[in-house]
Design a protein around this motif. Structure first.
Motif, PDB file in Angstrom:
ATOM      1  N   ARG A  46       0.832  -1.206   0.000  1.00 55.54           N
ATOM      2  CA  ARG A  46       0.000   0.000   0.000  1.00 55.54           C
ATOM      3  C   ARG A  46       0.867   1.256   0.000  1.00 55.54           C
ATOM      4  O   ARG A  46       0.580   2.228  -0.704  1.00 55.54           O
ATOM      5  N   LEU A  51       2.234   1.862  -3.469  1.00 53.57           N
ATOM      6  CA  LEU A  51       1.204   2.329  -4.395  1.00 53.57           C
ATOM      7  C   LEU A  51       0.812   3.778  -4.142  1.00 53.57           C
ATOM      8  O   LEU A  51       0.353   4.471  -5.061  1.00 53.57           O
ATOM      9  N   LEU A  52       0.986   4.250  -2.913  1.00 55.66           N
ATOM     10  CA  LEU A  52       0.643   5.635  -2.577  1.00 55.66           C
ATOM     11  C   LEU A  52       1.883   6.521  -2.485  1.00 55.66           C
ATOM     12  O   LEU A  52       1.791   7.673  -2.051  1.00 55.66           O
ATOM     13  N   LYS A 108       2.560   7.680  -7.744  1.00 57.98           N
ATOM     14  CA  LYS A 108       1.534   8.652  -8.115  1.00 57.98           C
ATOM     15  C   LYS A 108       2.017   9.560  -9.240  1.00 57.98           C
ATOM     16  O   LYS A 108       1.234   9.934 -10.122  1.00 57.98           O
ATOM     17  N   TYR A 142       0.235   7.275 -12.090  1.00 60.92           N
ATOM     18  CA  TYR A 142      -1.051   7.982 -12.092  1.00 60.92           C
ATOM     19  C   TYR A 142      -0.975   9.290 -12.882  1.00 60.92           C
ATOM     20  O   TYR A 142      -1.910   9.661 -13.598  1.00 60.92           O
ATOM     21  N   CYS A 202      -2.902  -1.156 -12.132  1.00 57.91           N
ATOM     22  CA  CYS A 202      -3.058  -1.494 -10.716  1.00 57.91           C
ATOM     23  C   CYS A 202      -3.677  -2.872 -10.531  1.00 57.91           C
ATOM     24  O   CYS A 202      -3.252  -3.641  -9.655  1.00 57.91           O
ATOM     25  N   VAL A 247      -1.600  -5.525  -8.485  1.00 58.19           N
ATOM     26  CA  VAL A 247      -2.111  -5.780  -7.139  1.00 58.19           C
ATOM     27  C   VAL A 247      -2.878  -7.098  -7.062  1.00 58.19           C
ATOM     28  O   VAL A 247      -2.671  -7.896  -6.146  1.00 58.19           O
ATOM     29  N   GLU A 281      -6.485   7.173  -3.152  1.00 60.51           N
ATOM     30  CA  GLU A 281      -6.281   6.394  -1.941  1.00 60.51           C
ATOM     31  C   GLU A 281      -7.434   5.416  -1.705  1.00 60.51           C
ATOM     32  O   GLU A 281      -7.209   4.263  -1.320  1.00 60.51           O
ATOM     33  N   ILE A 334      -7.023   2.421  -4.111  1.00 52.84           N
ATOM     34  CA  ILE A 334      -5.989   1.478  -3.679  1.00 52.84           C
ATOM     35  C   ILE A 334      -6.484   0.654  -2.494  1.00 52.84           C
ATOM     36  O   ILE A 334      -6.289  -0.567  -2.435  1.00 52.84           O
TER      37      ILE A 334
END
Length: 251
Positions: free
Chosen positions: A82, A85-86, A91, A95, A107, A111, A135, A138
């Protein structure tokens, strides 16, 4: 009011097929925190997580604080995933340089370990991204029953199936076939294209190469020479003036 996740029909793709598995290079190597025996094993698990999410991680992309928490047991593997991914890197480069549809596809592959079920699933998750934010999207993936059933809290996600029975070669890994940037930004950033514009060279074995004195060595020179233009009319025996032909008198 936010829009709930729209329904989509699952398809029979590799990840949903059960079958007898024969070990090969195409089979995924599973990294889990349940049976780590040394600090080196934890290092291998961290590198596997980076490969799964980023494919290739530069020194500036690493998250040393998250790594430290994972090593000390303050985070689970799921929490570490997590965090990646953040992270600012994910991002900014995933993203920020892709449409919502392509970002959702990347994703889901990284994931959940499978390809998307089609345009319906892309649209469904894209609505979550647009209405609830990155967020929440995810968290929805990591909290899903599919993720928890397959990877739980201690296993790094992986491409669940790359080989179907009867196939010699598996699918290309998701983190390779779906790079960070789409085609537009790869062109903007000047990424090399797959078109070869160099000189194609052929290899000739030594026993097939011409030796010294071989006429083949001079063929290029002969081909490069200009042919001389022939002037005048051709001569034949029927139009030769015999009086002009010199001859030797005998005594």
């Amino acid at each position: 009011m936010s829009i709930p996740l729209l329904g989509y029909a699952p398809k029979t793709i590799n990840a949903r097929i059960d079958g007898y598995e024969v070990g090969s290079d195409d089979q995924p190597k599973i990294f889990t925190a349940e049976n780590l025996l040394s600090p080196g094993d934890m290092g291998n698990l961290i590198e596997a997580a980076y490969r799964q999410i980023f494919f290739h991680v530069f020194k500036s992309d690493r998250e040393p604080f998250l790594e430290s928490q994972l090593r000390s047991g303050q985070l689970t593997v799921r929490d570490f995933i997590r965090g990646l991914l953040l992270s600012d890197t994910y991002k900014r480069t995933f993203y920020g340089f892709n449409s919502n549809y392509r970002f959702v596809e990347q994703c889901v592959q990284r994931v959940l370990g499978r390809d998307v079920y089609g345009e319906a699933e892309k649209i469904s998750w894209s609505i979550i991204v647009a209405s609830k934010g990155l967020e929440a999207f995810i968290d929805a993936l990591l909290d899903s029953e599919e993720y928890l059933d397959n990877f739980g809290f201690d296993t790094v996600p992986y491409q669940r199936r790359r080989v179907l029975p009867g196939r010699d070669i598996g699918e290309v890994p998701f983190n390779v076939q779906s790079p960070r940037y789409d085609a537009y930004y790869r062109k903007v950033f000047g990424f090399p294209s797959g078109t070869w514009t160099g000189v194609v060279r052929r290899y000739t074995p030594g026993d097939q190469k011409p030796k010294v004195g071989d006429p083949a060595l001079y063929m290029d020179m002969v081909r490069s020479m200009r042919r001389r233009a022939i002037t005048g009319s051709p001569t034949s025996a029927s139009n030769v003036d015999m009086s002009k032909v010199p001859y030797r008198k005998t005594a």
